[in-house]
Design a protein around this motif. Structure first.
Motif, short mmCIF file in Angstrom:
data_model
loop_
_atom_site.label_atom_id
_atom_site.label_comp_id
_atom_site.label_asym_id
_atom_site.label_seq_id
_atom_site.Cartn_x
_atom_site.Cartn_y
_atom_site.Cartn_z
N THR A 193 9.36 26.13 7.34
CA THR A 193 8.91 25.91 5.96
C THR A 193 8.15 26.91 5.57
O THR A 193 8.28 27.24 4.35
CB THR A 193 8.27 24.39 5.80
OG1 THR A 193 9.37 23.49 6.40
CG2 THR A 193 8.21 24.24 4.42
N ASP A 249 15.64 23.66 2.87
CA ASP A 249 14.94 23.44 4.03
C ASP A 249 15.57 22.11 4.66
O ASP A 249 15.80 21.25 4.08
CB ASP A 249 13.43 22.93 3.51
CG ASP A 249 12.35 23.34 4.59
OD1 ASP A 249 12.94 23.75 5.54
OD2 ASP A 249 11.33 23.15 4.45
N ASP A 250 15.37 22.49 6.04
CA ASP A 250 15.87 21.42 7.11
C ASP A 250 17.31 21.08 6.86
O ASP A 250 17.59 19.86 6.70
CB ASP A 250 15.10 20.10 6.88
CG ASP A 250 13.46 20.41 7.80
OD1 ASP A 250 13.58 21.31 8.58
OD2 ASP A 250 12.51 19.70 7.23
N ARG A 349 1.53 22.93 14.25
CA ARG A 349 1.07 21.97 13.60
C ARG A 349 0.06 21.49 14.24
O ARG A 349 -0.85 20.71 13.79
CB ARG A 349 2.26 21.12 12.99
CG ARG A 349 1.89 20.14 12.03
CD ARG A 349 3.28 19.48 11.56
NE ARG A 349 4.05 20.08 10.78
CZ ARG A 349 5.38 20.06 10.79
NH1 ARG A 349 5.87 19.12 11.64
NH2 ARG A 349 6.25 20.66 10.12
#
Ligand code: ADP
Ligand code: MG
Length: 482
Positions: A193, A249-250, A349
């Motif tokens: 992202t 995205d995704d 993350r």
């Protein structure tokens, strides 16, 4: 309905508007309402023509409430206004007229006044309703990009070099490279992202005239479903077809569902690709593994470049941490940064999460961020987030134990203690990680698999014949599994 009805409806509206604005606003009335031409009535929707985009925007910002009120007075509570603007841009050489439904469609009701009020427009991450702005002045399309995820703060490493530089090339020449579509794939938390967003920002910086749009596949699907319910599927498609750089995205979210959505996207994809527009897609799987996605869509995804993002190695993790700290204006000692970088190795993350927890701990308890505090915190964090022991970590523990700088593993030295450090690292990597002999060899000084095998045998033998060696290996193993 009699053909002339729409004229009558608009004439009535005009009268009320004139009245409401009063003589002191006569000029405004003449400037902004007299030029509006009624075109047709579709059920309770009045379609009017306005001379320009700017005109529409002005009405939309200054008179939307008044317009909504008079339309509802004339056409009832379901009354709506649609605008038609003769576009001055042309697509494929054909001039097109675009209908701009009024805000009323996207309105929620205010129970006090019974006049619809707009959904909060400040929410920048909310998708701009594609039905409000189709065909409108290009700059008006909110690109949905986050200003925080830039290419500058996307730290480069071996793990992402190809994807990052492809991203840069795409931003420089959107749609003009062979990286179209650009598909970024990786496990979660590795920067898809971020990078996709960063490419969007860079494109806008280099080509301010390009229309960039970031949308999650989930938002796209929800909008498409809504358009179906509203009978505005064509507007939906047309909206997407005017984007120059489309970021989805995704895309794995569509797996096994949203067949219609996938079809719509397929058409949009073809249209954009043909026009030389850029498409950027992210996915948590490589196209070959994207089950439950339309085969023809998968085949499109293979047209351009598929670039994967790998988990960053320890050096990159350190640089990522340092950059985050610098951004937040926070100082931390190198040993603290190293400790975090070595111990959190799943994804970026998690790395950020650990850093944030640590900073929160320290500020809540007014404690200095010491190595001690970090160890306590990170060990707890890691326990609850399942740690994976990596080759990097093994090398670090071995070298710390032998009091050698960890870099020596990578050099070609034949010095006894360095050879031993290398062999111990290989031995533990083979024993503890799932990595293949070839990968272990590559990471331990670029050796081949036979060298790794030899190292494992040597350590095993020594362990059985040499008491000191056995004590050391056991001690190291304990440390590694702590
Ligand atoms: P994904 O979409 O692959 O799940 P994200 O793009 O959301 O991952 O990244 C997770 C977090 O990690 C984000 O806060 C992002 O800024 C950060 N991140 C990932 N890769 C990098 C990198 N190379 N440099 C700096 N930050 C990164
Ligand atoms: Mg993501």
């Amino acid at each position: 309905m009699i053909v002339e009805d729409y004229k009558k409806v608009w004439a009535n509206c005009l009268e009320i508007i004139k009245d409401t604005l009063g003589p002191e606003n006569r000029k405004a009335y003449e400037t902004w309402f007299v030029p509006i031409k009624p075109l047709q009535l579709e059920g309770t929707t009045l379609i009017v023509q306005v001379p320009s985009h700017f005109f529409y925007e002005w009405l939309d910002t200054h008179y939307i409430d008044l317009l909504r009120r008079v339309i509802r007075m004339q056409l009832g509570t379901s009354g709506m206004l649609k605008y038609s603007v003769m576009m001055d841009q042309t697509i494929n050489g054909d001039p097109i007229t675009t209908t701009l439904p009024s805000q009323a469609r996207n309105a929620v009701r205010n129970p006090l006044t019974d006049i619809p009020v707009n959904i909060n427009k400040e929410n920048t991450r909310a998708i701009p309703d594609p039905f409000i702005l189709p065909g409108l002045n290009k700059q008006r399309i909110n690109s949905q990009l986050s200003p925080n995820y830039t290419l500058e703060n996307f730290v480069e490493g071996d793990c992402n070099r190809l994807a990052r530089s492809a991203g840069y090339a795409v931003a420089e020449k959107p749609g003009q490279t062979s990286f179209n579509p650009l598909l970024l794939h990786s496990n979660v938390g590795l920067g898809k992202t971020h990078l996709a967003n960063a490419i969007g920002l860079k494109t806008k910086e280099m080509h301010p005239d390009k229309v960039v749009l970031y949308v999650t596949s989930e938002q796209f699907m929800a909008q498409y479903a809504q358009a179906g319910r509203d009978g505005t599927t064509n507007d939906f498609i047309r909206f997407y077809e005017q984007i120059d750089v489309l970021i989805i995205d995704d895309i794995q979210f569509w797996s096994g569902k949203g067949q219609k959505t996938q079809e719509a996207f397929f058409h949009i994809f073809n249209h954009l690709h043909q026009r030389g527009c850029q498409i950027i897609i992210t996915s948590d799987k490589a196209p070959g593994e994207l089950q439950g996605l339309e085969p023809r869509l998968i085949s499109r995804l293979k047209w351009g470049l598929n670039a994967d993002l790998q988990a960053p190695d320890v050096e990159t993790r350190k640089r990522i941490l340092r950059q985050k700290l610098q951004n937040d204006g926070i100082e931390m000692s190198d040993e603290v940064v190293e400790y975090i970088a070595y111990n959190i190795n799943t994804n970026v993350r998690e790395l950020e999460g650990a850093l944030i927890s640590l900073m929160a701990q320290s500020s809540l308890n007014h404690k200095q961020i010491t190595l001690e505090l970090t160890k306590q915190m990170i060990d707890k964090y890691v326990q609850s987030n399942a740690r994976e022991i990596t080759i990097d970590y093994i090398q670090k523990v071995v070298c710390d134990y032998l009091q050698l700088p960890v870099e020596t593993i990578q050099n070609t030295s034949r010095k006894r203690e360095i050879v031993q450090a290398r062999q111990l690292s290989m031995y533990f990597a083979k024993k503890i990680t799932k990595s293949s002999l070839a990968v272990i060899g590559m990471q331990c000084g670029n050796k081949d698999h036979a060298t790794v095998l030899h190292a494992c045998k040597t350590i095993d033998n020594l362990r059985q014949t040499d008491r000191h060696m056995r004590a050391m290996v056991d001690e190291l193993e304990k440390k590694l599994k702590e």
